[in-house]
Design an enzyme around this catalytic site. Structure first.
Site, PDB file in Angstrom:
ATOM      1  N   GLY A  17      12.321 -30.687 -73.588  1.00  0.00           N
ATOM      2  CA  GLY A  17      11.267 -30.355 -74.549  1.00  0.00           C
ATOM      3  C   GLY A  17      11.484 -29.069 -75.310  1.00  0.00           C
ATOM      4  CB  SER A  18      14.390 -27.030 -76.373  1.00  0.00           C
ATOM      5  OG  SER A  18      15.214 -27.830 -77.168  1.00  0.00           O
ATOM      6  NE  ARG A  70      14.087 -52.316 -74.788  1.00  0.00           N
ATOM      7  CZ  ARG A  70      14.636 -51.111 -74.551  1.00  0.00           C
ATOM      8  NH1 ARG A  70      14.083 -50.020 -75.026  1.00  0.00           N
ATOM      9  NH2 ARG A  70      15.746 -51.010 -73.858  1.00  0.00           N
ATOM     10  CG  ASN A 112      14.446 -39.415 -83.672  1.00  0.00           C
ATOM     11  OD1 ASN A 112      14.116 -38.769 -82.670  1.00  0.00           O
ATOM     12  ND2 ASN A 112      15.652 -39.951 -83.801  1.00  0.00           N
ATOM     13  CG  HIS A 114      20.369 -39.115 -84.374  1.00  0.00           C
ATOM     14  ND1 HIS A 114      20.323 -39.791 -83.168  1.00  0.00           N
ATOM     15  CD2 HIS A 114      21.636 -39.238 -84.815  1.00  0.00           C
ATOM     16  CE1 HIS A 114      21.521 -40.300 -82.907  1.00  0.00           C
ATOM     17  NE2 HIS A 114      22.326 -39.978 -83.891  1.00  0.00           N
ATOM     18  CD  GLU A 148      19.167 -49.970 -90.297  1.00  0.00           C
ATOM     19  OE1 GLU A 148      20.360 -49.721 -90.385  1.00  0.00           O
ATOM     20  OE2 GLU A 148      18.390 -49.990 -91.267  1.00  0.00           O
ATOM     21  CG  LEU A 149      18.661 -47.016 -82.452  1.00  0.00           C
ATOM     22  CD1 LEU A 149      17.341 -46.563 -81.870  1.00  0.00           C
ATOM     23  CD2 LEU A 149      19.572 -47.528 -81.368  1.00  0.00           C
TER      24      LEU A 149
HETATM   25  N1  NHR Z   1      13.064 -46.557 -82.104  1.00  0.00           N
HETATM   26  C1  NHR Z   1      13.289 -47.176 -83.277  1.00  0.00           C
HETATM   27  N2  NHR Z   1      12.787 -48.376 -83.445  1.00  0.00           N
HETATM   28  N3  NHR Z   1      14.006 -46.619 -84.270  1.00  0.00           N
HETATM   29  C2  NHR Z   1      14.545 -45.407 -84.097  1.00  0.00           C
HETATM   30  O1  NHR Z   1      15.240 -44.887 -85.092  1.00  0.00           O
HETATM   31  C3  NHR Z   1      14.382 -44.723 -82.867  1.00  0.00           C
HETATM   32  C4  NHR Z   1      13.600 -45.339 -81.876  1.00  0.00           C
HETATM   33  C5  NHR Z   1      13.411 -44.719 -80.638  1.00  0.00           C
HETATM   34  C6  NHR Z   1      14.023 -43.498 -80.376  1.00  0.00           C
HETATM   35  C7  NHR Z   1      15.593 -41.663 -80.982  1.00  0.00           C
HETATM   36  C8  NHR Z   1      17.078 -42.040 -80.918  1.00  0.00           C
HETATM   37  C9  NHR Z   1      17.999 -40.833 -81.134  1.00  0.00           C
HETATM   38  O2  NHR Z   1      17.630 -39.904 -81.859  1.00  0.00           O
HETATM   39  C10 NHR Z   1      14.829 -42.894 -81.341  1.00  0.00           C
HETATM   40  C11 NHR Z   1      14.986 -43.483 -82.600  1.00  0.00           C
HETATM   41  C12 NHR Z   1      17.189 -43.704 -77.543  1.00  0.00           C
HETATM   42  C13 NHR Z   1      18.204 -44.626 -77.703  1.00  0.00           C
HETATM   43  C14 NHR Z   1      18.574 -45.575 -76.578  1.00  0.00           C
HETATM   44  O3  NHR Z   1      19.590 -46.235 -76.636  1.00  0.00           O
HETATM   45  C15 NHR Z   1      18.851 -44.675 -78.918  1.00  0.00           C
HETATM   46  C16 NHR Z   1      18.480 -43.831 -79.944  1.00  0.00           C
HETATM   47  C17 NHR Z   1      17.445 -42.910 -79.777  1.00  0.00           C
HETATM   48  C18 NHR Z   1      16.814 -42.844 -78.577  1.00  0.00           C
HETATM   49  N4  NHR Z   1      17.730 -45.670 -75.528  1.00  0.00           N
HETATM   50  C19 NHR Z   1      17.909 -46.536 -74.352  1.00  0.00           C
HETATM   51  C20 NHR Z   1      16.885 -47.694 -74.329  1.00  0.00           C
HETATM   52  O4  NHR Z   1      17.206 -48.711 -73.690  1.00  0.00           O
HETATM   53  C21 NHR Z   1      17.719 -45.763 -73.062  1.00  0.00           C
HETATM   54  C22 NHR Z   1      18.674 -44.649 -72.926  1.00  0.00           C
HETATM   55  C23 NHR Z   1      18.284 -43.662 -71.814  1.00  0.00           C
HETATM   56  O5  NHR Z   1      17.214 -43.785 -71.207  1.00  0.00           O
HETATM   57  O6  NHR Z   1      19.070 -42.734 -71.601  1.00  0.00           O
HETATM   58  O7  NHR Z   1      15.776 -47.572 -74.931  1.00  0.00           O
HETATM   59  O8  NHR Z   1      19.135 -40.820 -80.645  1.00  0.00           O
HETATM   60  C1  GAR Z   2      17.931 -32.818 -78.845  1.00  0.00           C
HETATM   61  O1  GAR Z   2      19.222 -32.335 -79.060  1.00  0.00           O
HETATM   62  C2  GAR Z   2      17.671 -34.013 -79.726  1.00  0.00           C
HETATM   63  O2  GAR Z   2      18.293 -33.898 -80.979  1.00  0.00           O
HETATM   64  C3  GAR Z   2      18.298 -35.105 -78.913  1.00  0.00           C
HETATM   65  O3  GAR Z   2      18.019 -34.802 -77.571  1.00  0.00           O
HETATM   66  C4  GAR Z   2      17.813 -33.404 -77.438  1.00  0.00           C
HETATM   67  C5  GAR Z   2      16.464 -33.186 -76.840  1.00  0.00           C
HETATM   68  O4  GAR Z   2      16.294 -31.860 -76.464  1.00  0.00           O
HETATM   69  N1  GAR Z   2      17.743 -36.379 -79.222  1.00  0.00           N
HETATM   70  C6  GAR Z   2      18.345 -37.492 -78.910  1.00  0.00           C
HETATM   71  O5  GAR Z   2      19.479 -37.555 -78.493  1.00  0.00           O
HETATM   72  C7  GAR Z   2      17.476 -38.691 -79.115  1.00  0.00           C
HETATM   73  N2  GAR Z   2      18.169 -39.819 -78.626  1.00  0.00           N
HETATM   74  P1  GAR Z   2      14.871 -31.281 -76.132  1.00  0.00           P
HETATM   75  O6  GAR Z   2      14.239 -32.192 -75.098  1.00  0.00           O
HETATM   76  O7  GAR Z   2      15.169 -29.930 -75.561  1.00  0.00           O
HETATM   77  O8  GAR Z   2      14.082 -31.201 -77.410  1.00  0.00           O
END
Ligand code: NHR
Ligand code: GAR
Length: 221
Positions: A17-18, A70, A112, A114, A148-149
């Site tokens: 949570g930074s 989900r 978000n 990323h 779209e992810l």
């Molecule tokens: N949801 C949607 N529909 N679209 C996005 O653009 C999203 C989202 C949910 C989260 C953050 C994203 C990132 O910034 C985010 C964007 C998790 C995964 C993933 O593969 C991918 C991308 C992001 C967050 N999650 C796995 C799952 O099965 C679990 C992985 C784990 O628990 O470590 O959901 O990167």
């Molecule tokens: C951050 O670097 C963020 O960009 C990344 O996780 C970290 C969270 O740090 N996000 C992802 O990779 C989403 N899939 P935080 O918990 O200290 O804010």
């Protein structure tokens, strides 16, 4: 803690949570004219939950392992948020992919961050992939969330040099410093009514934002 009249933020986390802390600080300093209504984690172990509670913010854990699908998990998130004022939802290291159940409810009000120079490296392990590709720079992108992810339109992007000897951790630490600047900044644009999602495009002050987002510089405001 919801202040009447002020815009309300919901922050979704999975970990330390930074970025959430950067929002706590931005609200406290007045950089963001908002208050954090609720912090939700999908994991009871997320250290950020305690951090939020220590700051006097309402917290909630919606443990994804307790849901059969989900969609059911997403509905529980929507139900939880219905009790709070939520003008903007902030994903801050939130690690569960969201379905249309959540996304359509908050479409246009969902951001978000990323840790890559989107559209490069959607998905996980971004810093490792940038290093393995031999890139000269890495970075971080705030984007609108769509179905779209990591494919929703970028809003604001900061670039960070890759230095010889960098590891995924050293690079992540350098990128993180920029995350904490650009995320509250993009949120403030939204709360001021300057930022808007229309179809698959993002607009700032009625101008189309380029495909990799507004490029952050020291004088961006
Ligand atoms: N949801 C949607 N529909 N679209 C996005 O653009 C999203 C989202 C949910 C989260 C953050 C994203 C990132 O910034 C985010 C964007 C998790 C995964 C993933 O593969 C991918 C991308 C992001 C967050 N999650 C796995 C799952 O099965 C679990 C992985 C784990 O628990 O470590 O959901 O990167
Ligand atoms: C951050 O670097 C963020 O960009 C990344 O996780 C970290 C969270 O740090 N996000 C992802 O990779 C989403 N899939 P935080 O918990 O200290 O804010």
């Amino acid at each position: 803690m919801t202040t009447p009249g002020k815009a309300g933020l919901a922050i979704l986390i999975s970990g330390r949570g930074s970025n959430m802390q950067a929002f706590i600080d931005a609200c406290a300093s007045g950089q963001l004219d908002a208050s954090i209504s609720i912090v939700i984690s999908n994991s009871p172990e997320a250290p950020g939950l305690q951090r939020a509670a220590d700051a006097g913010i309402a917290t909630c854990c919606v443990d994804h392992r307790e849901y059969d699908s989900r969609e059911a998990f997403d509905q529980a998130l929507v139900d939880c948020l219905a009790d709070y004022r939520v003008d903007l939802v902030i994903l801050a290291g939130f690690m569960r992919i969201l379905t249309p159940v959540f996304i359509t409810t908050f479409c246009g009000r969902l951001l978000n961050i990323h840790p890559s120079l989107l559209p490069l490296y959607p998905g996980l392990h971004t810093h490792r992939r940038a290093l393995e590709a031999g890139d000269e720079e890495a970075g971080v992108t705030v984007h609108f969330v769509t179905q779209e992810l990591d494919g929703g339109p970028p809003v604001l992007q900061a670039r960070v040099p890759i230095i010889p000897g960098d590891t995924p951790d050293s690079l992540a630490a350098r990128v993180m410093l920029r995350e904490h600047i650009i995320y509250p900044m993009a949120a403030s644009w939204h709360l001021q009514g300057r930022l808007r999602l229309e179809g698959k495009s993002a607009y700032l002050d009625e101008a189309l934002i380029p495909a990799n987002g507004v490029q952050y510089r020291a004088d961006t405001s």
